[in-house]
Design a protein around this motif. Structure first.
Motif, PDB file in Angstrom:
ATOM      1  N   HIS A  46       0.825  -1.212   0.000  1.00 48.63           N
ATOM      2  CA  HIS A  46       0.000   0.000   0.000  1.00 48.63           C
ATOM      3  C   HIS A  46       0.859   1.263   0.000  1.00 48.63           C
ATOM      4  O   HIS A  46       0.467   2.289  -0.554  1.00 48.63           O
ATOM      5  CB  HIS A  46      -0.949   0.023   1.198  1.00 48.63           C
ATOM      6  CG  HIS A  46      -2.093  -0.920   1.048  1.00 48.63           C
ATOM      7  ND1 HIS A  46      -2.919  -1.246   2.093  1.00 48.63           N
ATOM      8  CD2 HIS A  46      -2.566  -1.618  -0.011  1.00 48.63           C
ATOM      9  CE1 HIS A  46      -3.842  -2.092   1.685  1.00 48.63           C
ATOM     10  NE2 HIS A  46      -3.633  -2.342   0.411  1.00 48.63           N
ATOM     11  N   THR A  50       0.523   3.837  -3.135  1.00 46.75           N
ATOM     12  CA  THR A  50       0.105   5.216  -2.881  1.00 46.75           C
ATOM     13  C   THR A  50       1.091   6.198  -3.502  1.00 46.75           C
ATOM     14  O   THR A  50       0.686   7.181  -4.137  1.00 46.75           O
ATOM     15  CB  THR A  50      -0.049   5.475  -1.370  1.00 46.75           C
ATOM     16  OG1 THR A  50      -1.000   4.544  -0.835  1.00 46.75           O
ATOM     17  CG2 THR A  50      -0.507   6.902  -1.095  1.00 46.75           C
ATOM     18  N   PRO A 142      -2.670   5.471   4.675  1.00 48.53           N
ATOM     19  CA  PRO A 142      -3.553   4.347   4.358  1.00 48.53           C
ATOM     20  C   PRO A 142      -4.128   3.648   5.597  1.00 48.53           C
ATOM     21  O   PRO A 142      -5.020   2.820   5.478  1.00 48.53           O
ATOM     22  CB  PRO A 142      -2.660   3.393   3.564  1.00 48.53           C
ATOM     23  CG  PRO A 142      -1.271   3.759   3.917  1.00 48.53           C
ATOM     24  CD  PRO A 142      -1.284   5.204   4.311  1.00 48.53           C
ATOM     25  N   PRO A 187      -5.297   2.853  -1.924  1.00 44.37           N
ATOM     26  CA  PRO A 187      -5.385   1.677  -1.060  1.00 44.37           C
ATOM     27  C   PRO A 187      -5.532   2.068   0.400  1.00 44.37           C
ATOM     28  O   PRO A 187      -4.964   3.057   0.855  1.00 44.37           O
ATOM     29  CB  PRO A 187      -4.047   0.962  -1.315  1.00 44.37           C
ATOM     30  CG  PRO A 187      -3.119   2.029  -1.753  1.00 44.37           C
ATOM     31  CD  PRO A 187      -3.963   3.037  -2.486  1.00 44.37           C
ATOM     32  N   ASP A 189      -5.501   0.295   4.337  1.00 46.50           N
ATOM     33  CA  ASP A 189      -5.163  -0.887   5.105  1.00 46.50           C
ATOM     34  C   ASP A 189      -6.448  -1.571   5.604  1.00 46.50           C
ATOM     35  O   ASP A 189      -7.370  -0.890   6.042  1.00 46.50           O
ATOM     36  CB  ASP A 189      -4.279  -0.498   6.301  1.00 46.50           C
ATOM     37  CG  ASP A 189      -3.765  -1.705   7.024  1.00 46.50           C
ATOM     38  OD1 ASP A 189      -4.364  -2.086   8.054  1.00 46.50           O
ATOM     39  OD2 ASP A 189      -2.772  -2.299   6.564  1.00 46.50           O
TER      40      ASP A 189
END
Length: 194
Positions: A46, A50, A142, A187, A189
Motif C-alpha cells: 500500500h 500510494t 492508508p 489503497p 489498510d
C-alpha cells in the motif's frame, strides 16, 4: 555545543554514506537519519502503490520545469537526513542525478505513513520541512484513510492544515499551480477504521 543549521557537502556525504552501509543489509526497509538515529521502516504494497498513484496524478499537472525525486537523501542538519517518499523539485536538478539534494529545492514534499513512521511523518517532518521553508507538505495515510495537507511553514511547524478523507479530491494551491489528487482509488489498510 552549537551546530550549524546548514549542512556542508562533506557532512552530507558522511550522512549519506552512513545510510548506504545499511541499505543493502536490510532489503524491504526504507532508511533515514531522523534526530540523529538511523530509522528503518518496512515497506508494504500500500505504501508503494500510494506513492505511484500520487506521482501519476501529479505528473500530468506539472509543467516541464518540474520533476520528482523519491527516497533520495535530503540533509536538513547534522542529525536529520530525510528521504521524502516523493518530492517535487526543479527538473534541471533532478537531471543532475545526485545522491542528495538541499531542502530549499523542494516545492512539495509527500510522505506515505507506515506503522513505524507515524511520529516522524506527523511530527518530526512537520517541523523539519516547515523550518526549512518547504511551502507544502502532504501526508497520505492508508491506516487512517486520509490525507493531511500542510502549508504556511513556520518555525514550529506548518500553520495551515486540512484533513481530507480518502474518496475525496485533495486540492493544493502551490506556487507552481493548483494540483489535484483524486484519492477515490487509494489503497486503505484492511484494519483502518471506516
Amino acid at each position: 555545543m552549537d551546530r550549524e543549521a546548514d549542512v556542508t557537502v562533506s557532512e552530507s556525504d558522511r550522512l549519506h554514506s552512513q545510510l548506504s552501509r545499511f541499505e543493502d543489509m536490510f532489503p524491504g526497509y526504507r532508511m533515514e537519519i531522523v534526530e540523529g538515529n538511523i530509522m528503518m521502516s518496512p515497506v508494504k504494497p500500500h505504501h508503494n502503490e500510494t506513492i505511484w498513484e500520487v506521482r501519476t496524478a501529479l505528473k500530468g499537472q506539472l509543467s516541464a520545469e518540474w520533476g520528482f525525486i523519491s527516497d533520495v537523501a535530503v540533509p536538513f542538519d547534522p542529525d536529520n537526513e530525510l528521504c521524502p517518499d516523493l518530492a517535487v523539485i526543479p527538473r534541471a536538478e533532478v537531471r543532475k542525478n545526485l545522491s542528495a539534494y538541499p531542502p530549499e529545492l523542494i516545492e512539495l514534499a509527500i510522505e506515505v505513513v507506515s506503522p513505524s513512521s507515524v511520529r516522524n511523518d506527523y511530527e518530526v517532518k512537520d517541523r523539519a520541512y516547515a523550518r526549512r521553508g518547504i511551502p507544502h507538505y502532504l501526508i497520505f495515510d492508508p491506516y487512517r484513510a486520509q490525507c493531511t495537507t500542510l502549508w504556511n511553514p513556520g518555525s514550529d511547524g506548518y500553520r495551515g492544515r486540512d484533513v481530507i478523507p480518502y474518496g475525496e479530491t485533495v486540492v493544493v494551491q502551490t506556487g507552481i499551480g493548483k494540483l489535484l489528487v483524486d484519492t477515490s482509488d487509494f489503497p486503505v489498510d484492511p484494519g483502518a477504521g471506516a
